[in-house]
Design an enzyme around this catalytic site. Structure first.
Site, PDB file in Angstrom:
ATOM      1  N   SER A  17     -26.193 -55.493 -38.858  1.00 54.50           N
ATOM      2  CA  SER A  17     -25.581 -55.320 -40.179  1.00 54.50           C
ATOM      3  C   SER A  17     -26.436 -54.386 -41.021  1.00 54.50           C
ATOM      4  O   SER A  17     -27.568 -54.084 -40.663  1.00 54.50           O
ATOM      5  CB  SER A  17     -25.469 -56.670 -40.873  1.00 54.50           C
ATOM      6  OG  SER A  17     -26.734 -57.037 -41.384  1.00 54.50           O
ATOM      7  N   LYS A  18     -25.907 -53.966 -42.142  1.00 52.78           N
ATOM      8  CA  LYS A  18     -26.684 -53.041 -42.972  1.00 52.78           C
ATOM      9  C   LYS A  18     -27.923 -53.736 -43.541  1.00 52.78           C
ATOM     10  O   LYS A  18     -28.918 -53.104 -43.815  1.00 52.78           O
ATOM     11  CB  LYS A  18     -25.819 -52.424 -44.062  1.00 52.78           C
ATOM     12  CG  LYS A  18     -25.331 -53.366 -45.119  1.00 52.78           C
ATOM     13  CD  LYS A  18     -24.533 -52.604 -46.158  1.00 52.78           C
ATOM     14  CE  LYS A  18     -24.049 -53.572 -47.222  1.00 52.78           C
ATOM     15  NZ  LYS A  18     -23.103 -53.003 -48.144  1.00 52.78           N
ATOM     16  N   ARG A  19     -27.827 -55.047 -43.684  1.00 49.73           N
ATOM     17  CA  ARG A  19     -28.992 -55.808 -44.172  1.00 49.73           C
ATOM     18  C   ARG A  19     -30.147 -55.732 -43.177  1.00 49.73           C
ATOM     19  O   ARG A  19     -31.308 -55.740 -43.557  1.00 49.73           O
ATOM     20  CB  ARG A  19     -28.631 -57.293 -44.388  1.00 49.73           C
ATOM     21  CG  ARG A  19     -27.624 -57.495 -45.459  1.00 49.73           C
ATOM     22  CD  ARG A  19     -28.286 -57.725 -46.823  1.00 49.73           C
ATOM     23  NE  ARG A  19     -27.353 -57.405 -47.878  1.00 49.73           N
ATOM     24  CZ  ARG A  19     -27.518 -56.444 -48.785  1.00 49.73           C
ATOM     25  NH1 ARG A  19     -28.598 -55.699 -48.784  1.00 49.73           N
ATOM     26  NH2 ARG A  19     -26.608 -56.224 -49.706  1.00 49.73           N
ATOM     27  N   GLU A  32     -23.795 -52.440 -55.544  1.00 48.42           N
ATOM     28  CA  GLU A  32     -24.980 -53.285 -55.273  1.00 48.42           C
ATOM     29  C   GLU A  32     -26.210 -52.752 -55.971  1.00 48.42           C
ATOM     30  O   GLU A  32     -27.283 -53.347 -55.873  1.00 48.42           O
ATOM     31  CB  GLU A  32     -25.290 -53.295 -53.767  1.00 48.42           C
ATOM     32  CG  GLU A  32     -24.196 -53.812 -52.908  1.00 48.42           C
ATOM     33  CD  GLU A  32     -24.374 -53.332 -51.464  1.00 48.42           C
ATOM     34  OE1 GLU A  32     -25.493 -53.409 -50.923  1.00 48.42           O
ATOM     35  OE2 GLU A  32     -23.370 -52.873 -50.886  1.00 48.42           O
TER      36      GLU A  32
END
Ligand code: GLU
Length: 513
Positions: free
Chosen positions: A262-264, A283
């Site tokens: 994921s981008k996280r 964000e």
């Protein structure tokens, strides 16, 4: 294979994720391998999820990677427009046709009505109920209302939708090029909305109508779309159209190998998941891309190509051309592919080493100019030649080689404290003088002078060379000392050494005090 037409069909809901890049890449490789067409279609029918700038970002990313489009928004082509919002008027007639044939129906339920249906079903022991063969007869739709009532509801225009009527008790078979035969039980599927009251289609209808009208031969996309494919093949059957072939790509997994990337994870593990920098306004976050991390686009392409595909042997380094040659859908793997950050860096390093110096120099020039550094093209070329085997990322050139442009403020004091002897100061001063007297300070002239001086005075290399190196560049790390001296230039080298020797003497005096 003839008439190969494939499309990359992102929704502009954010930046292109590495998984999207791979989807685009495999489509591109497949198209080019078979002299086909690589098409970009922007699937922007969901206006609520539309993100400003996402489409431009996607196009800029594809350009950065050199994945040239044959048809698409801004490029044109026979089957345009290529933005679904601009094709809005096309879809309603197809939805109406499905209604007329009994394969779809009007539905007028509000979100509350549907929530209530789910609650009632749960109370009766049916959990996660869907709008489907079990529940549609209890809802407000053209199957339960009279034609007049239905017409009136359409005119009133409240919560008007068209839903696909999924047949009961059928097994829907898909032949996937990657997974083989995949079957779905129609009773597990919901009657998806295909057209909304404002005339906008949902993804499912727009996707298949456009694939049909654009004569798409193969749909190559992420595994997350596999379950939707059951709905899609049903629609192809209802329309009596030949479905394209499907290939669903495996997931890209976190570096740990556990779970979807994921981008996280990018932020967590310190690597990029987007091609280019992306400012996520909602964000209030800026994500650096592969480009900003110092990756070369060709290296990223090579690395990503191998996430889920392999040529069947151990070959790892491929140019884009070679990838086109080697690519085949039947070598795409089913299991998830782990994103290995170290491997991505290894690829980058290989590409830097194999890229001609002139190209590297061209790439670095804007970065150098942006730093306000003023150097000639000749200097830049020599700098690249000395540094290219010592860097992994493009940015390392400037970071690891910053001493070529000015004497760093931070120097390796530890080595100085260990190796610099005050009693050698006189020798060092003489070496600096001697270097200053050489008419053309080439690396070989500097080397033969310094080495003869060391031999003539019965000194050791270990006592002299590290001091000259740190005195010239501040660090023990770097290319050959004498090559470095030649490029930095006599005047600058002598001036650096003179002030460095002063500093080193102070350091030792302080240590001894
Ligand atoms: N619009 C879908 C996406 O964002 C396309 C899926 C497909 O290729 O059919 O990925």
């Amino acid at each position: 294979m003839d008439n190969i037409r494939v499309r990359f069909a992102p929704s502009p809901t954010g930046p292109l994720h590495i998984g999207g890049v791979r989807t685009a890449l495999y489509n591109y490789l497949f198209a080019k391998k078979h002299n086909g067409k690589f098409i970009l279609r922007i699937e922007d029918t969901d206006q609520n999820r539309y993100v400003e700038g996402a489409e431009a970002y996607i196009i800029e990313s594809l350009n950065w990677f050199g994945l040239n489009l044959d048809e698409g928004p801004g490029i044109g082509g026979e089957y345009g427009p290529y933005r679904q919002s601009e094709r809005k008027d096309i879809y309603a007639e197809y939805a109406e046709k499905l209604v007329a044939d009994g394969n779809a129906y009007y539905a007028f339920d509000s979100a509350e009505d549907i929530a209530k249906m789910k609650e009632d079903m749960a109370a009766n022991g049916v959990h996660s109920a869907k709008y489907n063969y079990l529940t549609r007869d209890d809802m407000t739709n053209s199957l339960t209302l009279s034609p007049e009532q239905t017409k009136k509801k359409i005119v009133d225009g409240i919560n008007v939708t068209i839903r696909l009527k999924i047949p009961q008790d059928e097994t829907i078979k898909i032949i996937d090029e990657v997974r083989g035969e995949v079957s779905f039980d129609s009773n597990e599927l919901d009657d998806k909305i295909i057209l909304k009251g404002d005339g906008m289609p949902t993804y499912h209808l727009a996707n298949i109508v456009d694939d049909h009208l654009m004569k798409i031969s193969h749909v190559i996309r992420g595994e997350e779309w596999l379950s939707s494919t059951a709905h899609h093949v049903l629609m192809y059957k209802f329309f009596d159209w030949t479905a394209p072939r499907f290939a669903h790509l495996p997931l890209i997994l976190k570096p740990t190998g556990k779970g979807k990337l994921s981008k996280r994870d990018g932020a967590k593990f310190g690597f990029p998941v987007f091609p280019l920098e992306w400012e996520a306004k909602a964000e209030n976050e800026i994500y650096s891309g592969f480009r900003e991390f110092g990756y070369m686009p060709q290296a990223v392409i090579n690395f990503i190509a191998l996430l889920g595909w392999n040529p069947g042997d151990d070959t790892e380094l491929f140019t884009l051309k070679e990838l086109i040659q080697a690519f085949s859908i039947n070598k795409i793997v089913k299991s998830g592919a782990r994103f290995d950050v170290d491997k991505s860096k290894w690829f980058n390093q290989q590409y830097i080493i194999s890229t001609p110096n002139t190209e590297l120099a061209q790439m670095l020039k804007p970065l150098i100019v942006a730093k306000g550094i003023d150097i000639t093209d000749d200097f830049l070329l020599k700098f690249v030649a000395l540094m290219k085997e010592r860097v992994t990322m493009v940015n390392d050139f400037l970071e690891n080689g910053k001493f070529f442009f000015e004497m760093p403020k931070e120097i390796d004091e530890k080595t100085i404290r260990k190796k610099y002897k005050l009693e050698n100061r006189d020798h060092f001063d003489q070496i600096v003088n001697g270097l200053g007297e050489i008419a053309h300070l080439t690396s070989s002239a500097a080397e033969s002078f310094v080495k003869s001086y060391i031999a003539d005075h019965e000194l050791s290399f270990g006592a002299i060379l590290p001091i000259l190196r740190i005195g010239t560049s501040g660090t023990m790390k770097g290319p050959d000392l004498f090559e470095m001296m030649e490029l930095i230039g006599k005047k600058e080298v002598c001036s650096r050494l003179t002030s460095s020797l002063e500093l080193f003497t102070t350091i030792i005096e302080k240590k001894n005090a």
